[in-house]
Scaffold this active site. Sequence first.
Site, PDB file in Angstrom:
ATOM      1  N   HIS A  63       0.825  -1.209   0.000  1.00 55.81           N
ATOM      2  CA  HIS A  63       0.000   0.000   0.000  1.00 55.81           C
ATOM      3  C   HIS A  63       0.855   1.254   0.000  1.00 55.81           C
ATOM      4  O   HIS A  63       2.056   1.200   0.287  1.00 55.81           O
ATOM      5  CB  HIS A  63      -0.963   0.025   1.202  1.00 55.81           C
ATOM      6  N   GLU A  68       7.660   1.257   5.132  1.00 61.32           N
ATOM      7  CA  GLU A  68       7.159   0.188   5.996  1.00 61.32           C
ATOM      8  C   GLU A  68       7.473  -1.148   5.335  1.00 61.32           C
ATOM      9  O   GLU A  68       7.279  -1.310   4.115  1.00 61.32           O
ATOM     10  CB  GLU A  68       5.643   0.349   6.181  1.00 61.32           C
ATOM     11  N   HIS A 121       3.854   7.344   3.735  1.00 64.07           N
ATOM     12  CA  HIS A 121       4.818   6.246   3.644  1.00 64.07           C
ATOM     13  C   HIS A 121       4.449   5.299   2.510  1.00 64.07           C
ATOM     14  O   HIS A 121       3.377   5.426   1.918  1.00 64.07           O
ATOM     15  CB  HIS A 121       4.914   5.482   4.976  1.00 64.07           C
TER      16      HIS A 121
END
Lengths: 140, 140
Positions: free
Chosen positions: A8, A130, A81
């Site tokens: 994502h 991440e 992010h």
Amino acid sequence: MKLGRLNHIGVATPSIEDSLALYCDLMGAELAHTPFDLPAQGVKVCFVDTPNTQIELIEPLGEDSPIHGFLAKNPAGGQHHVCYEVPDIHEAKAWFEEKGARVLGEPRIGAHGTLIFFVHPRDMGGVLTEIMESPRDDLH
Amino acid sequence: MKLGRLNHIGVATPSIEDSLALYCDLMGAELAHTPFDLPAQGVKVCFVDTPNTQIELIEPLGEDSPIHGFLAKNPAGGQHHVCYEVPDIHEAKAWFEEKGARVLGEPRIGAHGTLIFFVHPRDMGGVLTEIMESPRDDLH
């Protein structure tokens, strides 16, 4: 390590409700998920599906939310992010540490229910990154 | 309009060469493309493949590059834009304009050789958003 799929893109917003309206009305997204709280990360989360990945809308949850600082600089919200999948989170952590990249804290449960950690943007060309263990029931 | 696939995330960098080293050595990307100049956009570009999308590394090209301002604020680079595909760029432009979103300029040829335009981040929750007609020879 091999670069995994982009699970994502994380988009910070002052209001998930407003952002959902934007993504549905303007971008043509279908509302397929409901917002939920992730108190351990200090965020309220809602995923928006694209054909090949997801947008993770994140709104501050609580006074200590790490998103408050971002929204102070970017009041309308913005790109926060990116998140890549790995098959094994502990192997990935060891890999990044061996390469000298700063891993921010120990692996912890993320928004998809699997272990995640963040890598410092200073070691990732300015991109807060991440790293997430792939969901085992991943339908993608 | 229906939300299309995420063609790429655009990442600004002061040095594509350094970023390619980072993505290959640290993130495990395979070098599959070579950098090229896109003078009309004022950028040098190199794509990095992930299993489900691409990272578009962009470096300033020329004095008037629109990336200089971004790098002045983010000297190490960072997330610059996201790009979604649409089947027809002119229909998409009309759609965004009807919805009151600010389309930045006329459709022009982008890094994948198809027509693109940008939507102002103020109308996209702070996210600079590129809309791109899907490549006809898209291998994804």
